[in-house]
Scaffold this motif. Structure first.
Motif, PDB file in Angstrom:
ATOM      1  N   MET A  16       0.660  -1.294  -0.033  1.00 55.27           N
ATOM      2  CA  MET A  16       0.001  -0.060  -0.023  1.00 55.27           C
ATOM      3  C   MET A  16       0.816   1.321   0.080  1.00 55.27           C
ATOM      4  SD  MET A  16      -2.989  -1.406  -0.106  1.00 55.27           S
ATOM      5  CE  MET A  16      -4.303  -0.162   0.181  1.00 55.27           C
ATOM      6  N   GLU A  17       2.107   1.261  -0.300  1.00 55.42           N
ATOM      7  CA  GLU A  17       2.809   2.427  -0.229  1.00 55.42           C
ATOM      8  C   GLU A  17       1.974   3.416  -1.668  1.00 55.42           C
ATOM      9  OE1 GLU A  17       4.156  -0.655  -1.380  1.00 55.42           O
ATOM     10  OE2 GLU A  17       5.936  -0.997   0.350  1.00 55.42           O
ATOM     11  N   PHE A  18       1.928   4.588  -1.429  1.00 52.91           N
ATOM     12  CA  PHE A  18       1.274   5.588  -2.464  1.00 52.91           C
ATOM     13  C   PHE A  18       2.580   6.172  -2.992  1.00 52.91           C
ATOM     14  CE2 PHE A  18      -1.361   8.193  -4.713  1.00 52.91           C
ATOM     15  CZ  PHE A  18      -2.383   7.730  -4.894  1.00 52.91           C
ATOM     16  N   PRO A  19       2.939   6.197  -4.177  1.00 56.72           N
ATOM     17  CA  PRO A  19       4.004   6.518  -5.021  1.00 56.72           C
ATOM     18  C   PRO A  19       3.778   8.008  -5.574  1.00 56.72           C
ATOM     19  CG  PRO A  19       2.967   5.250  -6.752  1.00 56.72           C
ATOM     20  CD  PRO A  19       2.277   5.259  -5.413  1.00 56.72           C
ATOM     21  N   PRO A  20       4.716   8.820  -5.982  1.00 59.17           N
ATOM     22  CA  PRO A  20       4.679   9.987  -6.476  1.00 59.17           C
ATOM     23  C   PRO A  20       4.294   9.824  -7.864  1.00 59.17           C
ATOM     24  CG  PRO A  20       6.978   9.512  -6.085  1.00 59.17           C
ATOM     25  CD  PRO A  20       6.237   8.580  -5.500  1.00 59.17           C
ATOM     26  N   HIS A  30       1.740   8.748   2.121  1.00 59.78           N
ATOM     27  CA  HIS A  30       0.358   9.450   2.702  1.00 59.78           C
ATOM     28  C   HIS A  30       0.521  10.695   2.055  1.00 59.78           C
ATOM     29  CE1 HIS A  30      -3.050  11.198   4.790  1.00 59.78           C
ATOM     30  NE2 HIS A  30      -1.815  12.273   5.295  1.00 59.78           N
ATOM     31  N   GLU A  31       1.713  11.390   1.917  1.00 58.95           N
ATOM     32  CA  GLU A  31       1.900  12.786   1.411  1.00 58.95           C
ATOM     33  C   GLU A  31       1.394  12.760   0.092  1.00 58.95           C
ATOM     34  OE1 GLU A  31       4.118  11.220   2.606  1.00 58.95           O
ATOM     35  OE2 GLU A  31       6.058  11.040   1.394  1.00 58.95           O
ATOM     36  N   HIS A  32       1.852  11.751  -0.721  1.00 56.26           N
ATOM     37  CA  HIS A  32       1.715  11.668  -2.307  1.00 56.26           C
ATOM     38  C   HIS A  32       0.171  11.466  -2.357  1.00 56.26           C
ATOM     39  CE1 HIS A  32       5.914  11.606  -2.565  1.00 56.26           C
ATOM     40  NE2 HIS A  32       6.100  10.236  -2.116  1.00 56.26           N
ATOM     41  N   TRP A  33      -0.629  10.629  -1.872  1.00 56.72           N
ATOM     42  CA  TRP A  33      -1.893  10.340  -1.651  1.00 56.72           C
ATOM     43  C   TRP A  33      -2.727  11.678  -1.545  1.00 56.72           C
ATOM     44  CZ3 TRP A  33      -5.631  11.337   2.090  1.00 56.72           C
ATOM     45  CH2 TRP A  33      -6.939  11.187   1.637  1.00 56.72           C
ATOM     46  N   ARG A  34      -2.345  12.600  -0.555  1.00 59.34           N
ATOM     47  CA  ARG A  34      -2.780  13.769  -0.056  1.00 59.34           C
ATOM     48  C   ARG A  34      -2.782  14.850  -1.411  1.00 59.34           C
ATOM     49  NH1 ARG A  34      -0.560  17.083   3.326  1.00 59.34           N
ATOM     50  NH2 ARG A  34       0.360  15.116   4.467  1.00 59.34           N
ATOM     51  N   ALA A  35      -1.461  14.764  -2.234  1.00 58.40           N
ATOM     52  CA  ALA A  35      -1.347  15.593  -2.932  1.00 58.40           C
ATOM     53  C   ALA A  35      -2.040  15.284  -4.252  1.00 58.40           C
ATOM     54  CB  ALA A  35       0.081  15.600  -3.444  1.00 58.40           C
ATOM     55  N   LEU A  36      -2.261  14.089  -4.592  1.00 61.44           N
ATOM     56  CA  LEU A  36      -3.063  13.437  -5.684  1.00 61.44           C
ATOM     57  C   LEU A  36      -4.586  13.724  -5.571  1.00 61.44           C
ATOM     58  CD1 LEU A  36      -2.590  12.753  -8.718  1.00 61.44           C
ATOM     59  CD2 LEU A  36      -2.591  10.412  -7.570  1.00 61.44           C
ATOM     60  N   CYS A  37      -5.000  13.083  -4.435  1.00 61.56           N
ATOM     61  CA  CYS A  37      -6.436  12.848  -4.212  1.00 61.56           C
ATOM     62  C   CYS A  37      -7.081  14.047  -3.783  1.00 61.56           C
ATOM     63  CB  CYS A  37      -6.656  11.579  -3.564  1.00 61.56           C
ATOM     64  SG  CYS A  37      -6.011  10.065  -4.431  1.00 61.56           S
ATOM     65  N   GLY A  38      -6.318  14.728  -2.929  1.00 59.08           N
ATOM     66  CA  GLY A  38      -6.736  15.806  -2.169  1.00 59.08           C
ATOM     67  C   GLY A  38      -6.949  15.479  -0.589  1.00 59.08           C
ATOM     68  N   GLU A  39      -7.088  16.707   0.157  1.00 62.10           N
ATOM     69  CA  GLU A  39      -7.133  16.726   1.507  1.00 62.10           C
ATOM     70  C   GLU A  39      -8.218  15.535   1.960  1.00 62.10           C
ATOM     71  OE1 GLU A  39      -4.873  17.423   4.764  1.00 62.10           O
ATOM     72  OE2 GLU A  39      -4.911  18.787   3.189  1.00 62.10           O
ATOM     73  N   ALA A  59       1.507  -3.310  14.922  1.00 62.52           N
ATOM     74  CA  ALA A  59       2.815  -2.467  14.705  1.00 62.52           C
ATOM     75  C   ALA A  59       2.479  -1.269  13.754  1.00 62.52           C
ATOM     76  CB  ALA A  59       3.895  -3.336  14.054  1.00 62.52           C
ATOM     77  N   GLN A  60       1.854  -1.589  12.557  1.00 61.18           N
ATOM     78  CA  GLN A  60       1.488  -0.464  11.596  1.00 61.18           C
ATOM     79  C   GLN A  60       0.348  -0.688  10.876  1.00 61.18           C
ATOM     80  OE1 GLN A  60       4.637   1.295   9.582  1.00 61.18           O
ATOM     81  NE2 GLN A  60       3.064   2.836   8.826  1.00 61.18           N
ATOM     82  N   VAL A  61      -0.533   0.347  10.469  1.00 57.13           N
ATOM     83  CA  VAL A  61      -1.577  -0.059   9.635  1.00 57.13           C
ATOM     84  C   VAL A  61      -1.049   0.868   8.463  1.00 57.13           C
ATOM     85  CG1 VAL A  61      -3.884   0.716   9.049  1.00 57.13           C
ATOM     86  CG2 VAL A  61      -3.472  -0.122  11.057  1.00 57.13           C
ATOM     87  N   LEU A  62      -1.220   0.170   7.059  1.00 50.16           N
ATOM     88  CA  LEU A  62      -0.937   0.656   5.977  1.00 50.16           C
ATOM     89  C   LEU A  62      -2.085   0.828   5.089  1.00 50.16           C
ATOM     90  CD1 LEU A  62       1.909  -2.292   5.565  1.00 50.16           C
ATOM     91  CD2 LEU A  62       2.339   0.090   5.808  1.00 50.16           C
ATOM     92  N   HIS A  63      -2.375   2.348   5.047  1.00 47.94           N
ATOM     93  CA  HIS A  63      -3.571   2.611   4.490  1.00 47.94           C
ATOM     94  C   HIS A  63      -3.197   4.275   3.984  1.00 47.94           C
ATOM     95  CE1 HIS A  63      -7.554   4.508   3.353  1.00 47.94           C
ATOM     96  NE2 HIS A  63      -8.102   3.496   4.002  1.00 47.94           N
ATOM     97  N   PRO A  64      -3.243   4.381   2.614  1.00 47.20           N
ATOM     98  CA  PRO A  64      -2.690   5.686   2.324  1.00 47.20           C
ATOM     99  C   PRO A  64      -3.246   6.951   2.588  1.00 47.20           C
ATOM    100  CG  PRO A  64      -3.199   4.295   0.180  1.00 47.20           C
ATOM    101  CD  PRO A  64      -3.555   3.605   1.487  1.00 47.20           C
ATOM    102  N   ALA A  65      -4.557   6.950   2.897  1.00 47.68           N
ATOM    103  CA  ALA A  65      -5.134   8.163   3.643  1.00 47.68           C
ATOM    104  C   ALA A  65      -4.753   8.405   4.981  1.00 47.68           C
ATOM    105  CB  ALA A  65      -6.675   8.040   3.209  1.00 47.68           C
ATOM    106  N   LEU A 100      -2.508  13.602 -13.982  1.00 49.51           N
ATOM    107  CA  LEU A 100      -2.174  13.415 -12.695  1.00 49.51           C
ATOM    108  C   LEU A 100      -1.603  14.576 -12.092  1.00 49.51           C
ATOM    109  CD1 LEU A 100      -0.106  10.215 -13.074  1.00 49.51           C
ATOM    110  CD2 LEU A 100      -2.443  10.284 -11.908  1.00 49.51           C
ATOM    111  N   GLY A 101      -1.763  15.871 -12.778  1.00 49.10           N
ATOM    112  CA  GLY A 101      -1.110  17.141 -12.450  1.00 49.10           C
ATOM    113  C   GLY A 101      -1.988  17.800 -11.548  1.00 49.10           C
ATOM    114  N   ARG A 102      -3.286  17.662 -11.324  1.00 52.16           N
ATOM    115  CA  ARG A 102      -4.025  18.448 -10.836  1.00 52.16           C
ATOM    116  C   ARG A 102      -3.507  18.776  -9.234  1.00 52.16           C
ATOM    117  NH1 ARG A 102      -9.918  16.076 -10.644  1.00 52.16           N
ATOM    118  NH2 ARG A 102      -9.036  14.751 -12.123  1.00 52.16           N
ATOM    119  N   GLY A 103      -2.986  17.900  -8.635  1.00 46.86           N
ATOM    120  CA  GLY A 103      -2.749  17.955  -7.079  1.00 46.86           C
ATOM    121  C   GLY A 103      -1.395  18.852  -6.791  1.00 46.86           C
ATOM    122  N   ASP A 104      -0.577  18.788  -7.785  1.00 45.91           N
ATOM    123  CA  ASP A 104       0.813  19.230  -7.537  1.00 45.91           C
ATOM    124  C   ASP A 104       1.620  19.904  -8.756  1.00 45.91           C
ATOM    125  OD1 ASP A 104       2.285  15.969  -7.929  1.00 45.91           O
ATOM    126  OD2 ASP A 104       1.690  17.359  -9.481  1.00 45.91           O
TER     127      ASP A 104
END
Ligand SMILES: *Cc1c(COP(=O)(O)O)cnc(C)c1O
Length: 406
Positions: free
Chosen positions: A158-162, A303-312, A290-296, A194-198
């Motif tokens: 679940m890593e969200f890439p740039p 997570h920051e790439h998800w936020r940049a692309l999909c919005g806050e 130990a860790q939850v893997l969820h892009p949001a 893909l450009g919308r958020g950044d």
């Protein structure tokens, strides 16, 4: 006089034309009839202005193609019998002996297996790149590179890439990129823009967007289908020719099932999303985890790439993974999975039923790339449409079973 059996085949009755209902009809055929030989010779199937043979399209499949193209924000669509067939169709259309394809290290597993199997046997090489490091992708693009696969987030981990940055590199280097957009489903973000958020401009996204319609577009867990969407007509025709030569047609009943589910995809996606976030947040607060893997979720990789692309306030699919604390060995995590009552053990996702799968991540990743930082066992959750409070109760009782397991 014809015999009754002939009348069963050549019966003259025709239902009146113009049956008007909101839902499209189901057309099924191998043979398509022509009025005369001239019409047979003149028929063009490539531009959806006629029918030649069931494999090349029916009113039902043409309708679904148009709607999936609209969902993805593309112009043209090719339907294939599964999501994996979409990936195969793209590779077969664009790669030949001597070419190379680049795949993210966390690519959908069977896509990598295809590269290691048939494509390798056909003289097509592949490299894995670290999707979290654009410089790694850039360094691996060479004169043989003809296709780069993109996927967001990565399969299971679940890593969200740039994503915009990766697509931008492909465009700059003149290499075609294809995005597996099954997770986003055409709803969380637009794979072509893909450009919308950044900082990258609209239109700088992938050249090809594929989706496993098996997941959210079907929504029922009862259909296997894939789609390949493009904006470029020439590229579409190239993909379509391979589709025709491979015989990758889809059945009318399956196309109708997806058409029936499509109008509710956005409300279903939001319901899966909300329930998954509730459960992911709850699990993040448990001492067994130990860790939850969820892009949001804050603190998830990318997570920051998800936020940049999909919005806050952006959307996410109903999918996440949990890494258990390393003090719980495989057999205790297996006991957790076995103790779940509402969550069933099973592959795939996107239907009403919640599912889990335990995975052995180190065996699925190339060690030389992104080093997997966790020692605990990973379980992937696909959250269905049950009441999220009931699902949370199910998780709580299964965590008790995990602690009690020998
Ligand atoms: C399920 C899935 C596929 C393959 O779809 P099938 O219809 O099961 O072949 C491809 N990519 C992703 C990301 C998927 O989740």
């Amino acid at each position: 006089m014809s015999k009754p059996v002939t009348d069963l085949i050549h019966h003259p009755y025709q239902p009146p034309a113009g049956f008007a209902a909101p839902q499209p009809g189901v057309f099924k055929a191998s043979t398509v009839l022509f009025a005369n030989v001239a019409a047979m010779r003149a028929r063009d199937w490539k531009h959806k202005n006629g029918y030649t043979y069931g494999l090349h399209g029916t009113p039902t499949t043409f309708t679904l193609e148009e709607r999936i193209a609209a969902l993805e924000g593309g112009a043209e669509c090719v339907l294939v019998p599964s999501g994996l067939a979409a990936i195969a169709n793209v590779g077969m259309a664009l790669l030949k002996s001597g070419d190379e394809v680049l795949l993210p290290d966390n690519v959908y597993g069977p896509s990598r297996a295809l590269a290691e199997g048939e494509f390798k046997a056909w003289g097509i090489t592949h490299q894995l790149y670290d999707p979290m490091k654009p410089a790694d992708l850039e360094a691996r693009i060479g004169p043989k590179t003809k296709l780069v696969w993109l996927e967001a987030p990565g399969s299971v981990t679940m890593e969200f890439p740039p994503l915009a940055h990766l697509a931008h590199i492909c465009r700059q280097r003149g290499v075609l990129s294809a995005l597996d957009n099954t997770w986003g489903a055409g709803l969380a973000f637009n794979g072509f823009d893909l450009g919308r958020g950044d900082r990258f401009t609209p239109g700088s996204g992938a050249d090809i967007v594929v989706q496993a319609l098996t997941k959210y577009p079907s929504g029922g867990g009862d259909v296997l289908m894939g789609s390949i969407v493009t904006r470029d007509e020439k590229l579409h025709q190239q993909l379509k020719l391979t589709h025709m030569r491979m015989g990758f047609g889809v059945g009318g009943n399956d196309a109708e099932a997806v058409l029936r589910s499509l109008p509710s995809i956005a409300v279903r996606y939001r319901a899966h999303d909300a329930a998954a976030r509730q459960l992911a947040r709850w699990l993040a607060g448990r001492e067994e985890v130990a860790q939850v893997l969820h892009p949001a979720l804050e603190g998830s990789p990318g997570h920051e790439h998800w936020r940049a692309l999909c919005g806050e306030d952006g959307l996410a699919a109903g999918l996440f993974s949990v890494v258990f604390h390393e003090r719980y060995p495989v057999r205790q995590v297996d006991a957790f999975c076995d103790a779940l009552k509402l969550f069933k053990l099973g592959y795939s996702w996107g239907g009403p039923l919640s599912l889990v799968v335990p995975y052995d991540i180190p065996s699925m990743r190339s060690a030389q790339l992104a080093t997997w930082p966790h020692k605990g066992v990973l379980v992937r959750f696909s959250v269905g449409l049950e009441d999220p409070d009931d699902l949370q109760g199910d998780l709580a009782q299964a965590l008790a079973a995990l602690r009690a397991a020998p």
